[in-house]
Design an enzyme around this catalytic site. Structure first.
Site, PDB file in Angstrom:
ATOM      1  CG  ASP A   1       3.290  68.386   3.339  1.00  0.00           C
ATOM      2  OD1 ASP A   1       3.612  67.190   3.242  1.00  0.00           O
ATOM      3  OD2 ASP A   1       3.529  69.088   4.361  1.00  0.00           O
TER       4      ASP A   1
ATOM      5  CG  HIS B   1       5.496  65.142  -0.740  1.00  0.00           C
ATOM      6  ND1 HIS B   1       4.231  64.678  -0.433  1.00  0.00           N
ATOM      7  CD2 HIS B   1       5.797  66.063   0.218  1.00  0.00           C
ATOM      8  CE1 HIS B   1       3.790  65.285   0.651  1.00  0.00           C
ATOM      9  NE2 HIS B   1       4.713  66.141   1.065  1.00  0.00           N
TER      10      HIS B   1
END
Length: 347
Positions: free
Chosen positions: A98, A302
């Site tokens: 991320d 994610h």
């Protein structure tokens, strides 16, 4: 897990660390802490590496400067360089997820003498847009892209800080594979998408009856306790420097990442739903000519290091052993092989 604080660039930076050997530095994303790397720190230590996971600036037990301007990528890379100095370490390999991937790419671009290889998860290396990023993010009279929602100091904090437990339950679940298959138009929730100007980010996200299998109540409590202590302001300040980063990084135009690189992304990562993302991933070799592999992790959202810890750790270890440390001692190769074998048996 052993932890300590180191004085770096006028900040106290909290690190979790384990093992001995070449240093592997882990950079987490939003909204996480060093705890996000708990599986990889243990696995890399067992494979013969010194695994180090800091709470990034503004997160966890690391200091949070008050000024928004102190969260640029240059500041964040400077923290990691200073951390290597504090560890008396000449160079390291960096792994990011991320926002941590963005920092990892920039670290290897700016200081290839200190960061000899990079593994980026979720966020690919991207070329700079022709104008400041916030001018490209979509918005309507009713909604705006989440990065724009995060821009005004105090607005997102008021919502996210109100009930930290609910905030993290919603965001962590909604960006994971358990939230749904994430096919176009299927209604799978996405916390990193358009946000209502009237009601904010959270009301459209479901509250899970049961946490995802990769996140226990004890795990969630670790994050909740951290963000109750710090609030979300420091984390949101990363987004408030997107345009400043664009201006600062114009001096780097034309530079390429020359160190060995490995990119991986979950098959159901929310980032893949952003327009043009797959084209950006396909174009990465132009910016990262030493990109050795791009890997898609099946049935993964994610939070790949937590959702698929064995697969991510195994891929990192294999990349290091083959691409970055081809001359390591045989005991380290043997240790890596044992760790990877145990992962396969666990699955």
């Amino acid at each position: 897990m052993p932890c300590r604080k180191l004085a770096v660039n006028g900040l106290n930076i909290h690190i979790e660390e384990q093992g001995e050997g070449p240093v592997v530095l882990f950079a987490h994303g939003f909204p996480e802490t060093s705890y996000a790397w708990r599986h990889q720190v243990a696995a890399l230590a067992a494979a013969g590496f010194h695994a180090v996971a800091p709470d990034m600036r503004g997160y966890g037990e690391t200091d949070s400067p008050a000024e928004v301007t102190r969260y640029s990528t240059f500041d964040l890379v400077g923290d990691l360089v200073g951390l290597l100095d504090a560890l008396s370490c000449e160079n390291a390999i960096i792994v990011g997820n991320d926002w941590g991937s963005t920092v990892a790419w920039q670290a290897t671009l700016l200081r290839p003498d200190r960061f000899k290889g990079v593994v980026a998860i979720g966020v690919p290396m991207m070329d700079a847009p022709p104008a400041p990023p916030t001018t490209f993010f979509p918005q309507t009279d009713d909604e705006l892209f989440y990065t724009l929602y995060f821009q005004e100091p105090g607005v997102a904090e008021a919502e996210l800080d109100r009930n930290v437990d609910a905030t993290l339950r919603k965001i962590l679940f909604s960006a994971s594979r358990e939230a749904g298959p994430r096919r176009e138009g299927d209604g799978t929730p996405n916390p990193f998408n358009m946000v209502s100007r009237n009601t904010g980010l959270l009301p459209t996200l479901p509250t899970p009856d049961v946490l995802p299998r990769w996140l226990s109540e004890a795990d969630l409590a670790q994050y909740v306790n951290s963000f109750r202590r710090t609030g979300f302001r420091g984390a949101l300040n990363y987004y408030r420097n997107l345009d400043a980063n664009w201006h600062l990084q114009r001096s780097l135009s034309g530079l390429k990442i020359e160190v060995p690189a490995f990119y991986m992304v979950g098959e159901q990562d929310v980032g893949l739903s952003m327009p043009g993302m797959r084209q950006i991933i396909d174009a990465m070799p132009d910016l990262v000519p030493n990109l050795k592999q791009s890997l898609t992790i099946p049935d993964c959202g994610h939070w790949a290091p937590q959702e698929k810890p064995h697969e991510v750790s195994e891929a990192i270890i294999a990349f290091f052993a083959i691409r970055v440390f081809p001359l390591v001692a045989h005991r380290r190769w043997d240790a890596a092989a044992r760790v990877m074998s145990s992962f396969r048996q666990a699955r």
